[in-house]
Design a protein around this motif. Structure first.
Motif: not given
Lengths: 332, 113
Positions: A3-10
């Protein structure tokens, strides 16, 4: 973790797309206002978007004697390198997304990468005009990098003397501790000189008049970019737009990191953020207006020798004097 | 992911490299939407040289080291004229400069202590 990684990508995509969009708008403003100052109507604000679309549908010519892979790769390297800069700068009053992974020294080095990519692309074109343009760009870099380095290092040095042990080259630390409020009268003059030096380096970094010597359309037909067309040219065009935001944001972060929301009593919350983002956009515009638009309307192009002399003697002198005044400010 | 800390700042080369590759891929995808065609072997692929004939690659396009510095030498010609005059090519002159500068550094170091 995911979720953190996805957030960073967004967040990363928002920064990348937002930075590019802003750069295109500022490019449009640059052209419109420059035209108005010269008594012309000028193109619409959205013209840079039309330009990129048009470039993308045009043929992407690679000259006979070009080193094709290098010629095609360098616009991408330039765009990617300048894109990474957006992640280390505080944009819109927010902390940099990768502020904990890189500092002002990294930014100083990264600023050179897009220009070096253009130089390599120019040499790879196998064209006399592009080669001359690439040589000029190298000379420009050798000239303006020194005063730029003195300016950035002086700010970090002063902060380190006020805040020993702090990560003084972190953009977050620099932006949250504006030096104007920390210096005495001598340091204030020193800061003004360093600000002037950065404002003069800015059009050189962006290859704008009077420092558009590597392109010099009227003499070497676009020089470093003479052989670029179509989608390759579009990549350089986008990189140039983003670099405008980068230079504006860097100046704002170092010299004018102040927010407006606190002054209006609207700290925190969505409205506080909206006010600070709007204020940041205005500040970046003001920097671009005075460092790029006014300068390019008011001055003619310098010769390469004049530009080298200007940066090595007066501008380096101004930045060194600014540094000495900051040092004296701590001693006296 | 730890980075290289200088005590005054930090740099994480892996984070930058990952970011760079990521944006490079995004840029490549955007670029791939563009027109990739052109007419090979036609006048279109001859370099632009104000209508003049293209010079031979080995002759007209060779970039020498001093080409890169031309603008610098021209801009700072007064400085270079003086410095060139000092480069006499005589070994004893260079040795004298070496001893002189070494002495100066020594004096500075003594004063700094």
């Amino acid at each position: 973790m995911s979720a953190t990684l996805l957030n960073a990508v967004w967040q990363g995509l928002i920064i990348l797309v937002g930075g590019t969009f802003l750069g295109m708008i500022y490019k449009g403003l640059d052209r419109k206002l420059a035209a108005q100052m010269q008594g012309r109507i000028g193109p619409p604000l959205r013209q840079p978007f039309f330009d990129v679309v048009k470039l993308m549908v045009k043929e992407n010519v690679v000259p006979d004697h070009a080193v094709a892979w290098l010629f095609n790769l360098m616009p991408l390297v330039s765009l990617a390198a300048v894109g990474t800069l957006l992640f280390y700068l505080p944009l819109g009053g927010f902390e940099p997304l990768l502020g904990g992974f890189g500092d002002l020294i990294l930014i100083l080095y990264l600023l050179a990468v897009p220009s070096l990519a253009m130089v390599l692309g120019g040499f790879a074109a196998g064209s006399p005009f592009a080669t001359v343009g690439a040589q000029r760009e190298l000379v420009m870099m050798m000239a303006y990098e020194f005063p730029l380095a003195i300016t950035l290092l002086s700010l970090g040095w002063y902060l380190s003397s006020v805040m020993p042990g702090a990560q003084v080259f972190s953009l977050t630390v620099l932006a949250s501790n504006p030096l104007w409020g920390l210096v005495g009268p001598l340091g204030f003059i020193g800061l003004l000189l360093l600000f002037c030096a950065l404002m003069i380096v800015t059009p050189a970094e962006l290859t704008k008049i009077p420092f558009d010597i590597p392109e010099a359309e009227t003499e070497i037909a676009g020089g470093i970019l003479a052989e670029y067309s179509g989608r390759n040219m579009a990549m350089f065009y986008l990189a140039d737009a983003i670099k405008m935001v980068v230079m504006g944001s860097l100046t704002v972060a170092l010299f004018f990191p102040y927010g407006l929301s606190g002054l209006l009593g609207v700290t925190g919350g969505i409205w506080g953020s909206v006010i600070d983002v709007a204020f940041y956009l205005v500040k970046v515009f003001v920097v671009i207006f005075f460092a790029v638009i006014v300068v390019r309307v008011a001055f003619a192009r310098l010769k390469i020798g004049q530009a080298a002399r200007l940066f090595w003697l007066p501008i380096t002198g101004i930045s060194l004097l600014g540094m000495v005044l900051l040092m004296l400010d701590r001693i006296v | 992911m730890s980075g290289l800390s200088s005590g005054f700042g930090v740099w994480n080369p892996i984070a930058w490299a990952l970011l760079f590759v990521g944006i490079l891929v995004v840029s490549f995808i955007v670029r791939s939407f563009g027109n990739k065609g052109y007419k090979r072997g036609t006048g279109q692929t001859k370099v632009f040289l104000s209508g003049n004939d293209e010079p031979e690659t080995s002759n007209g396009l060779h970039v020498r080291g001093d080409h890169l510095y031309w603008g610098m030498i021209d801009g700072l010609s007064a400085y270079y004229r003086r410095v060139k005059a000092w480069h006499t090519g005589i070994l004893s002159d260079y040795a004298a400069w070496f001893v002189g500068v070494l002495g100066l550094v020594f004096v500075i170091l003594v004063l700094a202590r």
